[in-house]
Design a protein around this motif. Sequence first.
Motif, short mmCIF file in Angstrom:
data_model
loop_
_atom_site.label_atom_id
_atom_site.label_comp_id
_atom_site.label_asym_id
_atom_site.label_seq_id
_atom_site.Cartn_x
_atom_site.Cartn_y
_atom_site.Cartn_z
N ASN A 16 0.84 -1.19 0.00
CA ASN A 16 0.00 0.00 0.00
C ASN A 16 0.88 1.25 0.00
O ASN A 16 2.11 1.17 0.15
N ARG A 17 0.26 2.38 -0.18
CA ARG A 17 1.00 3.64 -0.27
C ARG A 17 1.75 3.96 1.03
O ARG A 17 2.87 4.47 0.99
N GLN A 18 1.13 3.66 2.16
CA GLN A 18 1.76 3.98 3.44
C GLN A 18 3.10 3.29 3.59
O GLN A 18 4.08 3.90 4.05
N PHE A 19 3.18 2.03 3.20
CA PHE A 19 4.45 1.32 3.29
C PHE A 19 5.49 1.93 2.36
O PHE A 19 6.63 2.21 2.76
N VAL A 20 5.10 2.13 1.11
CA VAL A 20 6.05 2.62 0.10
C VAL A 20 6.63 3.98 0.48
O VAL A 20 7.84 4.21 0.37
N LYS A 21 5.79 4.88 0.93
CA LYS A 21 6.24 6.24 1.21
C LYS A 21 6.89 6.38 2.59
O LYS A 21 7.33 7.48 2.95
N ASN A 22 6.94 5.30 3.35
CA ASN A 22 7.61 5.33 4.65
C ASN A 22 8.72 4.27 4.73
O ASN A 22 9.09 3.83 5.82
N TYR A 23 9.23 3.90 3.57
CA TYR A 23 10.29 2.89 3.52
C TYR A 23 11.57 3.50 2.94
O TYR A 23 11.66 3.75 1.75
N PRO A 24 12.57 3.76 3.79
CA PRO A 24 13.84 4.30 3.29
C PRO A 24 14.71 3.19 2.70
O PRO A 24 15.13 2.27 3.41
N ARG A 49 5.69 7.80 15.59
CA ARG A 49 5.15 9.17 15.62
C ARG A 49 4.97 9.71 14.21
O ARG A 49 3.97 10.39 13.91
N SER A 50 5.95 9.45 13.34
CA SER A 50 5.87 9.95 11.97
C SER A 50 4.71 9.31 11.22
O SER A 50 4.02 9.97 10.43
N ILE A 51 4.44 8.03 11.47
CA ILE A 51 3.31 7.35 10.85
C ILE A 51 1.99 8.00 11.29
O ILE A 51 1.09 8.25 10.48
N LEU A 52 1.89 8.29 12.58
CA LEU A 52 0.67 8.92 13.10
C LEU A 52 0.47 10.31 12.51
O LEU A 52 -0.65 10.71 12.17
N ARG A 53 1.57 11.07 12.39
CA ARG A 53 1.46 12.42 11.80
C ARG A 53 1.03 12.35 10.35
O ARG A 53 0.19 13.12 9.89
N ASN A 54 1.60 11.39 9.58
CA ASN A 54 1.25 11.25 8.17
C ASN A 54 -0.21 10.85 8.02
O ASN A 54 -0.92 11.34 7.12
N ASP A 55 -0.69 9.93 8.88
CA ASP A 55 -2.10 9.53 8.81
C ASP A 55 -3.03 10.69 9.09
O ASP A 55 -4.07 10.85 8.47
N LYS A 56 -2.63 11.54 10.05
CA LYS A 56 -3.45 12.71 10.39
C LYS A 56 -3.54 13.67 9.22
O LYS A 56 -4.61 14.20 8.92
N ARG A 57 -2.41 13.87 8.51
CA ARG A 57 -2.42 14.77 7.34
C ARG A 57 -3.34 14.23 6.24
O ARG A 57 -4.07 14.98 5.59
N LEU A 58 -3.28 12.90 6.00
CA LEU A 58 -4.10 12.32 4.96
C LEU A 58 -5.59 12.46 5.26
O LEU A 58 -6.40 12.69 4.36
N LYS A 59 -5.96 12.34 6.53
CA LYS A 59 -7.37 12.45 6.91
C LYS A 59 -7.88 13.88 6.82
O LYS A 59 -9.05 14.13 6.62
#
Length: 316
Positions: free
Chosen positions: A163-171, A305-315
Amino acid sequence: MTKVAVILPAHNEEQTISQTIEDFHCHIPEAEIWVINNSSTDSTELKAHNTFKRLGCQGGVIHEPRLGKGNAIRRAFIDIDAEIYVLADADLTYPASHAHNLIDPVLKGQTDMVVGDRHSSGHYATENKRIFHGFGNRLVCSLVNRLFQADLADIMSGYRVFNRQFVKNYPILVEGFEIETDMTLHALDKRFRIQEAPVEYRSRPEGSFSKLNTINDGIRVLKTIGNILRYYRPLIFFGMLALLFMILGFIAAIPVVEDWITNRYIYHVPLAILATGLEIVALVFLAIGLILDSITHQDKRNFERSILRNDKRLKQ
């Protein structure tokens, strides 16, 4: 409609690239298909362009001049924007007919990554002619399962859906074929959800040659095992080194202790110095392991924390 992107890293795949594109376009006609031309010196790019033009499918060719599958996938993850990403090899070893079985769990929100399992159905054992590659697969898989309390059958499969969340949070920090193992480790370490789905694995067609090399890839497997411990379980890695040097220090100290017990005088002065040095090194390794273990734990907290912030922005 959910945007699906098919990613096909390709280095000198002129024999199979056209048929691979056709196969995925036939089974996922709504998807964009992207060929990542990874420093090819044959007609891979030309054949890909001609196939896209003939089929009229969405997508195209992206260039990545730095050789290595990891580099190619990194370029794709940066440049391509989609909600579902399908990753496959461009050599016809992974049939596109299985794509929907991998896509559906991600599309339904049941998981973040689905791995095409080549082993459970027995196809890989039948088609794979490289005994040492199978042994390396099993060795690394066993280690990863033990360290992460997982139960995965195939961590080196090149057929995956994200999914997009994995791809955009995978260095992506690896460059070569160890990319699949690194993806699995990242998912396990950062608590992404993983599922496996059995897929058929086929040998390359006649005239197409693998880029793998038994000796080089064997060395790469050993390096991967070392890096798994060093990066993801530093306390175990440096703790083992500390234990090794501690034991060597005790062995070196045996004559020194005997001197002191028997004569109340140390005759083996060089051994006494060596034993002291080895024990100091052991303490240093243990301290390094403890420090890096704390840093690794803090990195996990920051990632959450970064995952939570990204999810908040998307919503929003």
